[in-house]
Design a protein around this motif. Structure first.
Motif, short mmCIF file in Angstrom:
data_model
loop_
_atom_site.label_atom_id
_atom_site.label_comp_id
_atom_site.label_asym_id
_atom_site.label_seq_id
_atom_site.Cartn_x
_atom_site.Cartn_y
_atom_site.Cartn_z
N ALA A 1 0.83 -1.22 0.00
CA ALA A 1 0.00 0.00 0.00
C ALA A 1 0.86 1.26 0.00
CB ALA A 1 -0.92 -0.01 1.22
N VAL A 2 1.89 1.29 0.84
CA VAL A 2 2.75 2.47 0.90
C VAL A 2 3.53 2.62 -0.41
CG1 VAL A 2 4.70 3.55 2.08
CG2 VAL A 2 2.92 2.40 3.41
N GLY A 3 4.02 1.50 -0.94
CA GLY A 3 4.76 1.56 -2.20
C GLY A 3 3.91 2.09 -3.34
N ALA A 4 2.68 1.58 -3.46
CA ALA A 4 1.79 2.05 -4.52
C ALA A 4 1.45 3.52 -4.33
CB ALA A 4 0.51 1.20 -4.53
N ALA A 5 1.16 3.92 -3.08
CA ALA A 5 0.86 5.32 -2.82
C ALA A 5 2.05 6.21 -3.12
CB ALA A 5 0.44 5.49 -1.36
N GLY A 6 3.24 5.71 -2.86
CA GLY A 6 4.44 6.47 -3.14
C GLY A 6 4.60 6.78 -4.61
N PHE A 7 4.28 5.82 -5.46
CA PHE A 7 4.37 6.05 -6.91
C PHE A 7 3.29 7.03 -7.38
CE2 PHE A 7 6.98 2.14 -7.22
CZ PHE A 7 8.01 2.68 -7.97
N VAL A 8 2.12 6.93 -6.79
CA VAL A 8 1.04 7.85 -7.17
C VAL A 8 1.41 9.28 -6.81
CG1 VAL A 8 -1.35 8.49 -6.70
CG2 VAL A 8 -0.76 6.08 -7.01
N LEU A 9 2.06 9.47 -5.65
CA LEU A 9 2.38 10.81 -5.17
C LEU A 9 3.69 11.34 -5.72
CD1 LEU A 9 1.37 10.38 -1.41
CD2 LEU A 9 0.06 11.51 -3.21
N ALA A 10 4.60 10.42 -6.11
CA ALA A 10 5.92 10.87 -6.57
C ALA A 10 5.82 11.57 -7.91
CB ALA A 10 6.87 9.66 -6.68
N LYS A 11 6.64 12.59 -8.08
CA LYS A 11 6.69 13.30 -9.36
C LYS A 11 7.67 12.61 -10.28
CE LYS A 11 5.47 17.89 -7.59
NZ LYS A 11 5.91 19.31 -7.47
N SER A 12 7.22 12.36 -11.51
CA SER A 12 8.08 11.69 -12.48
C SER A 12 9.15 12.65 -12.98
CB SER A 12 7.26 11.17 -13.67
OG SER A 12 6.32 10.22 -13.24
N LYS A 13 10.31 12.08 -13.29
CA LYS A 13 11.38 12.87 -13.86
C LYS A 13 11.01 13.20 -15.30
CE LYS A 13 16.41 12.93 -13.93
NZ LYS A 13 17.63 12.18 -13.59
N GLN A 14 11.18 14.44 -15.69
CA GLN A 14 10.80 14.87 -17.03
C GLN A 14 11.69 14.23 -18.09
OE1 GLN A 14 8.12 16.79 -17.92
NE2 GLN A 14 7.57 16.56 -15.76
#
Length: 398
Positions: free
Chosen positions: A382-395
């Motif tokens: 759950a934390v890992g999935a949430a982390g990807f949702v919240l993390a900003k992708s590198k341009q």
């Protein structure tokens, strides 16, 4: 014409079902079904069914010692391919996932022992939280789609492969209580024959598989866990073609190893792993209260997976990157690497398997292991999935 009309759609269905995301969902469904059955009026029939003997072994033992040997065969094929001609084919490629996997094995084991060092029986389970479940972890990464950079999916897969290799070594060294040296010597002789076939240029799979079956019997009789026969067989199967060439991209027609790996990738995620999950994940919650949830074994496994994995994997990977030993995976941010480290805390197949080996005659500890795996894996996923949702992708560069 009719066989072709039936076989081709069946192939497409198998390919879809064995994909990382769907395979993880099937495994999760089997584990969930086992818990439902274990807490229903069918609970007694479920337990009695697993104890039914088919020949010399119970149904549960056939699943854990027999079918899981097929899973370990697939693990061995993946390890060999990745180290010879894959994501782990050179030392620079091995550094980041290798150090991440090492940290992800050592720190969870240390956390487990912090809770269990004073308990002479439960401390034997120190290796349980050291394993990452590649089906679940990659399944979540695939479901998250473009939020997970391709480089991090490759890093996660490579780390899980090295993690599996570490688990194989741990099982062989630390969870082999009694040895019959006579059977072990004959087993080593069979391995020598398979190596000889490889060196002689034999590219047919049949001799290796027949010898592998005999090896399974000998390894089981030797006292070493029989599933390791699958790994040994895999490492002897040729990856190169009859002229010594490595397979080209997408072409497995001349590589016995890739042919077998492709076939097992279709079947293992939707047969062996769900059966293992259904046979081993069933735990009755009747009578389970705070004492069981707060038991040293439960806390050691749960905290080892949820906290130990992220600390060990992220800490070791960050150290390697900061020290200049390895590079950050392409188009990935530090936040996404942190989220990936959380996904590494999803432990199921190998963690359950080691738990059964660690406490073969202590069902109450096995239940605590299952509680810890459930709690730690759900939190980590759950934390890992949430982390990807919240993390900003590198341009992406323009």
């Amino acid at each position: 014409m009719l066989p072709s009309l039936i076989w081709r759609p069946l192939q497409r269905i198998l390919d879809f079902m064995s994909g990382s995301a769907v395979g993880g969902i099937v495994l999760m469904g089997a584990a969930g079904l086992a818990m439902i059955v274990a807490n229903s009026p069918l609970a007694q029939a479920y337990q009695q069914g697993l104890e039914i003997h088919l020949g010399p072994l119970s149904l549960l033992h056939w699943v854990n010692d027999g079918l899981m040997a097929v899973f370990f065969l697939l693990v061995g094929l993946e390890i060999k391919r990745e180290f010879v001609d894959g994501e782990l084919g050179s030392n620079p490629l091995r550094i980041l996932p290798g150090l991440g996997a090492l940290g992800g094995m050592v720190v969870p084991a240390a956390i487990y022992l912090a809770f269990n060092a004073s308990h002479p029986v439960s401390r034997n389970g120190w290796a349980i939280p050291s394993a990452t479940d590649i089906a679940f972890a990659l399944g979540i990464a695939v479901l998250l789609g473009s939020r997970v950079p391709t480089s991090l999916k490759a890093f996660l897969a490579a780390l899980a492969i090295i993690d599996d290799l570490g688990a194989v070594v741990i099982i062989a060294v630390f969870y082999t209580p009694d040895l019959n040296l006579g059977y072990l010597a004959v087993a080593l002789g069979v391995v020598g024959v398979m190596i000889g076939l490889n060196r002689a240029g034999i590219r047919m799979l049949t001799p290796y598989l027949l010898l592998g079956l005999g090896l399974w019997v000998l390894v089981y009789a030797s006292g070493v866990h029989a599933t390791l026969a699958g790994v040994a067989t895999a490492l002897c199967i040729p990856l190169r073609d009859s002229e010594g060439r490595l397979p080209s991209d997408g072409d497995c027609s001349h590589s016995p190893l890739l042919q077998l790996e492709h076939a097992l990738h279709r079947l293992v995620p939707i047969t062996v792993l769900p059966l293992f999950g259904f046979a081993n994940a069933g735990i009755s919650f009747a009578g389970i209260g705070a004492e069981q949830w707060l038991a040293p074994t439960t806390l050691g496994v749960g905290m080892g997976l949820a906290a130990g994995k992220v600390i060990g994997v992220f800490g070791a990977a960050t150290l390697a990157i900061k020290a200049g030993w390895a590079q950050m995976p392409r188009q990935a941010t530090l936040g996404q690497l942190f989220a990936t480290a959380w996904l590494c805390g999803i432990g199921f197949t190998m963690s359950l398997f080691i738990g059964m080996l660690a406490f073969p005659s202590h069902p109450e500890l096995q239940d605590e292991v299952k509680l810890g795996i459930l709690a730690g894996s759900v939190l980590a996923g759950a934390v890992g999935a949430a982390g990807f949702v919240l993390a900003k992708s590198k341009q992406q560069p323009r």
